[in-house]
Structures are given as structure tokens and as C-alpha cells.
Write a protein that holds these residues in place. Structure first.
Motif, PDB file in Angstrom:
ATOM      1  N   SER A 371     112.321  24.171-169.351  1.00  0.00           N
ATOM      2  CA  SER A 371     111.547  22.988-168.966  1.00  0.00           C
ATOM      3  C   SER A 371     110.061  23.322-168.869  1.00  0.00           C
ATOM      4  O   SER A 371     109.207  22.521-169.260  1.00  0.00           O
ATOM      5  CB  SER A 371     112.051  22.434-167.628  1.00  0.00           C
ATOM      6  OG  SER A 371     111.942  23.409-166.600  1.00  0.00           O
ATOM      7  N   ASP A 375     106.904  21.919-171.067  1.00  0.00           N
ATOM      8  CA  ASP A 375     105.745  21.303-170.421  1.00  0.00           C
ATOM      9  C   ASP A 375     104.437  21.849-170.982  1.00  0.00           C
ATOM     10  O   ASP A 375     103.494  21.091-171.217  1.00  0.00           O
ATOM     11  CB  ASP A 375     105.804  21.525-168.901  1.00  0.00           C
ATOM     12  CG  ASP A 375     104.602  20.918-168.196  1.00  0.00           C
ATOM     13  OD1 ASP A 375     104.466  19.680-168.241  1.00  0.00           O
ATOM     14  OD2 ASP A 375     103.798  21.671-167.615  1.00  0.00           O
ATOM     15  N   ASP A 378     103.811  20.277-174.218  1.00  0.00           N
ATOM     16  CA  ASP A 378     103.376  18.886-174.055  1.00  0.00           C
ATOM     17  C   ASP A 378     101.916  18.814-173.619  1.00  0.00           C
ATOM     18  O   ASP A 378     101.181  17.908-174.020  1.00  0.00           O
ATOM     19  CB  ASP A 378     104.264  18.183-173.031  1.00  0.00           C
ATOM     20  CG  ASP A 378     103.953  16.703-172.909  1.00  0.00           C
ATOM     21  OD1 ASP A 378     104.020  16.004-173.942  1.00  0.00           O
ATOM     22  OD2 ASP A 378     103.619  16.252-171.795  1.00  0.00           O
ATOM     23  N   ARG A 379     101.474  19.769-172.811  1.00  0.00           N
ATOM     24  CA  ARG A 379     100.069  19.795-172.407  1.00  0.00           C
ATOM     25  C   ARG A 379      99.161  20.040-173.604  1.00  0.00           C
ATOM     26  O   ARG A 379      98.066  19.465-173.700  1.00  0.00           O
ATOM     27  CB  ARG A 379      99.860  20.864-171.333  1.00  0.00           C
ATOM     28  CG  ARG A 379     100.387  20.436-169.973  1.00  0.00           C
ATOM     29  CD  ARG A 379     100.522  21.588-169.017  1.00  0.00           C
ATOM     30  NE  ARG A 379      99.264  22.278-168.779  1.00  0.00           N
ATOM     31  CZ  ARG A 379      99.165  23.414-168.078  1.00  0.00           C
ATOM     32  NH1 ARG A 379     100.261  23.970-167.571  1.00  0.00           N
ATOM     33  NH2 ARG A 379      97.999  23.973-167.889  1.00  0.00           N
TER      34      ARG A 379
END
Length: 488
Positions: A371, A375, A378-379
Motif C-alpha cells: 500500500s 502511495d 500515486d504521489r
């Protein structure tokens, strides 16, 4: 070349490592080595086959009376990281690795050594030809393209391997055994940015940041070493008030190596040249102070560029790109609370390129948590979307969940205690061992990873401790023999 290696002990292992040094094998160029190993296996009468991706398996039947022992898979990757010092011309697809011994360590001359994972491969080959060893059914699995993409493991054939126990031989610390590792993913960013020609008031200058140590983007990410891409971007930020514009940028060569050098060509108003030199001199001293004792060789230089008829990013595009790179995730993101002292999540700004307005970035995100890895990716997407860039994730691979109660680990620890007088340190590594991928494809496998002491992996400072190789060999040989007998 490298004939001196055959004088080292244990001789069978070092003889095979000489072959690996003499046979070029950067990621994507393992074919010659695979052909050599197949011919070697034929000479010993050992069965071998490849899966559709090209991963190589060599098999040896059990010693008489041990046919019912659990099958053991000896696993390593054939490719090596191709890194050379900037002033050392070396074609990794053609030239052998030149090695030398110094103070008990084996080094390469101005290139990576390939002990990662040549030591493991050489050990597996030596085990296969050891007719004095009592063993159960053996398979040696040699994967491809581990360093560039984990491609061999990711594309490994399912329902192919037969063994129940896998010994990964790709760890780098004597006295330690690994039972878990981080997962990872490549984050790639691409954009076409607007450019204009240089005007009459601008001069073309070359900015270089060199002299860093570099290293493995997982194992060395927490050592405080400089990242050339991160630091050169700091220099570019320092020059924003001088109205500098980016013409091109080249930083880092591999996503899994800490960048040691980065270079940028700038369009700079001639009247700002002295101010730029003053700012850079001050920043160089700041960076030297920050990295004292870790990267003492840092150099930041500004000199004339030979770029002719260059085009540079527009002022707005240059500013936006530099700002985005300045705030992009880089380095240790979080330490693990479950495994004290281990990095949980990190990112390496491994490769940054800009040519004719075409921008490309390749980062390697690692994490013990899938996860957290997602993340970070995604940043990157959210950040670089602001400058109109496209972001994608490739070569994602899972972590390896620790199994501290496994019988295999208990047997290894018992042997280690018996032969060396101490318990091994049981570890989880912040690097991408192939065990996570192999375990996902073969969930019934019991696995551990161990190896000799290797330092400076993924850089021209790579070296292996000779005494630790002998210790590693003795432990591997003893474990294979122990696993041929029923557990007590």
C-alpha cells in the motif's frame, strides 16, 4: 583473464566466478553465459531446460538412498549491474571484468564486480559438480534480468520447479540470514515540454555534480549518501534567480543504483554568470558540510558548454520542471515499526533525462508494504500531472513476508551455531530479492536467503570479502547435506 581467482579457496567456487567475470552479462545480455552453462551441464551429464522467458534450470538427481529427501532449489540471477567510473571506458556487453585482491577483498578495476549475484551463481554451480556431497534432488534456477526489471522472476514459468525448499543465494552479509524483503515498482514519468532558442544575451553553460559514492538503492538508501539528481536539482533551484533555463539534463544510469553523477546544460544570461558562480560555490560548500564523512568527494562545477544551436525549455517550463523534481519523493520515506532498524519505504530518483524538450524520469520505489509503495507511485502521478507529464508504473513485484517459525530457518540457525559458534542474525532486507516473486508463484516453497559479505554493490566500489566466501560455501554445503537427511 582473472587467472589469479583460481588460486583462491574454495577453488571450485572461484573457478566458476572467474568464468562469470570473463563472460559479459549485463542485464539483457545473458545469452552467451546461458549457452556456456548449458554446454557445461552437458559435459557433466546434468539435465537442463529453459522456460519461455529464458530462465535456466539445471537438475541433478539425489545421491543414492536420498531420493525421498525434499528437493532443494539453489537460486540466483545471472545478470549484473553495469556501472563504470566516468573516466574508464568499458563495454559491458563485450569486455571482461578485471579483478584484483586488496586487503582480503576482491575488487574490480573501475567497474562493478558482479559479485552480486555472481557469488551465488558460482556457489550453485560448484554444488552441482561436487560429487562428494550427499544431497537430495537438486535444481539450480538461474534467472535473467533481475537487476534491470526482475523480469526473469516475474515471468518465471509456473508448475515448472519441483523442489520444496528454495535457497536464495543473493544476500550480502556474512553471519546473517534473510527471511523477508521489500517489494518494489518502477515509476516512469514522461513529458514533452515547450522550448525556445537561446537569445543573444544568453550563454550555454555546463553544470556538473560529480564525486559521489553511489551504491545500492535499497541496501544503501539509509546511509546518508548523496543522490546526484537530488543535489543537482538543488543547484538548479539556486540558479532560478539568475534566470537559468534548462537545455538538457543527464543524471544517473540505473534505477536501482544511487546516482553518482548528474549533468545539466543551461542557458544563462551572460550578465548573471558571475552571480551564478558565486551561488554555486556557496552551495558546494554547504553540500560538502552536509555530506562530510559520507560523500567527501562531491564537486559542483560550472563551465562552458559546446552545445551549438541549442534550444532550452521556456522559463515557465524550466521552473516548473525543476520545482517538481525538487519536491519529488527521494530517499527514506519511513522506517519500519514492525522490524526496528529496517527501512519500510523509500524511493530512488535513479534516472533523469531531458533532451530537446523530452523529459524522462525513472524512479524505483521499495516498501515492505504494498500500500505504501502504491502511495508513492500515486504521489508521482499527482505531482507530475501538474506539469502535463504522463506517469506509469511498471515491473511491480511483491515483498516477501517473513516466516520466523519455519523449520528451514531453524535448521540453518542450528547449523550456523554448530559450525561457527554463534547464532546468525535473522534479518529482513530493504531490497528486492526475488523470493517475494517466487513465493507468489510457488506459495508452498520454504525459503531463506544468505550469502558472503559484499560491499558497494551496484557501484564501481563493489567488493567481496574473500574469507566470507569460504564461510558462505561451508554453510551452503553443510545445509544441502543436512537437508538430505530427515529432520530430527
Amino acid at each position: 583473464m582473472n587467472s589469479h581467482l583460481e588460486q583462491l579457496a574454495p577453488r571450485p567456487l572461484w573457478r566458476h566466478f572467474r568464468t562469470l567475470c570473463d563472460t559479459p552479462r549485463p542485464s539483457g545480455h545473458e545469452a552467451a553465459l546461458v549457452a556456456h552453462l548449458e554446454a557445461w551441464a552437458d559435459g557433466l551429464g546434468l539435465a537442463h531446460d529453459r522456460d519461455a522467458f529464458g530462465n535456466l534450470r539445471i537438475r541433478k538427481p539425489a545421491s543414492p538412498g536420498h531420493e525421498k529427501a525434499p528437493g532443494v532449489i539453489l537460486q540466483g540471477h545471472l545478470d549484473m549491474v553495469a556501472q563504470a567510473n566516468a573516466d574508464h571506458p568499458h563495454d559491458f556487453t563485450r569486455d571482461p571484468i578485471a579483478t584484483y585482491v586488496e586487503d582480503g577483498w576482491l575488487h574490480a578495476r573501475d567497474t562493478t564486480l558482479g559479485a552480486d549475484n555472481g557469488m551465488g551463481v558460482a556457489a550453485a554451480l560448484a554444488i552441482l559438480e561436487d560429487d562428494d556431497l550427499v544431497h537430495g534432488p537438486l535444481e539450480a534456477l538461474f534467472t535473467l534480468e533481475e537487476e534491470s526489471s526482475m523480469g526473469g522472476a516475474l515471468n518465471l514459468a509456473e508448475d515448472w520447479l519441483e523442489g520444496e525448499i528454495l535457497l536464495n543465494l543473493d544476500s550480502e552479509d556474512r553471519g546473517q540470514v534473510y527471511i523477508g524483503c521489500a517489494g518494489g515498482a518502477d515509476v516512469l514519468v514522461d513529458a514533452q515540454l515547450p522550448t525556445t532558442g537561446l537569445d543573444e544575451s544568453e550563454v550555454s553553460m555546463r553544470l556538473a555534480l560529480t564525486g559521489l559514492t553511489g551504491g545500492h538503492s535499497g541496501l544503501d538508501i539509509d546511509k546518508g549518501r548523496g543522490n546526484a539528481n537530488r543535489l543537482l536539482v538543488r543547484a538548479l533551484r539556486r540558479l532560478e534567480d539568475c534566470d537559468a533555463r534548462l537545455v538538457d539534463y543527464h543524471g544517473g544510469t540505473l534505477r536501482n543504483a544511487l546516482p553518482r553523477e548528474a549533468f545539466a546544460t543551461l542557458a544563462l544570461p551572460a550578465e548573471e554568470l558571475e552571480a551564478a558562480r558565486t551561488r554555486l560555490a556557496a552551495l558546494e560548500q554547504e553540500l560538502r558540510d552536509e555530506l562530510a564523512g559520507v560523500d567527501d568527494g562531491l564537486q559542483l562545477t560550472l563551465g562552458p558548454s559546446d552545445a551549438e544551436d541549442a534550444t532550452a525549455l521556456t522559463h515557465d517550463a524550466s521552473r516548473l520542471l525543476v520545482n517538481a523534481l525538487h519536491v519529488a519523493p527521494c530517499g527514506v520515506e519511513r522506517m519500519s515499526t514492525a522490524v526496528p532498524g529496517v527501512v519500510e519505504t523509500s524511493n530512488n530518483l535513479g534516472v533523469v533525462r531531458l533532451e530537446d524538450g523530452r523529459f524522462h524520469l525513472c524512479a524505483l520505489v521499495r516498501s515492505l508494504r504494498d500500500s505504501a509503495r502504491a502511495d508513492i507511485a500515486d504521489r508521482f502521478h499527482a505531482l507530475f500531472e501538474l506539469i502535463g507529464a504522463r506517469t506509469r508504473v511498471e515491473n511491480a513485484y511483491p515483498g516477501w513476508t517473513p516466516a520466523p517459525e519455519s523449520p528451514l530457518l531453524a535448521r540453518f540457525c542450528s547449523l550456523h551455531r554448530e559450525r561457527l559458534g554463534v547464532d546468525p542474525a535473522v534479518k529482513v532486507i530493504h531490497a528486492g530479492l526475488e523470493c517475494g516473486i517466487l513465493g507468489a508463484k510457488y506459495p508452498a516453497l520454504s525459503m531463506i536467503s544468505f550469502g558472503p559479505s559484499i560491499r558497494g554493490a551496484h557501484s564501481p566500489d563493489e567488493r567481496v570479502e574473500i574469507d566470507s566466501v569460504a564461510e558462505f560455501w561451508d554453510m551452503l554445503r553443510a545445509l544441502v547435506e543436512d537437508l538430505a537427511s530427515p529432520a530430527t
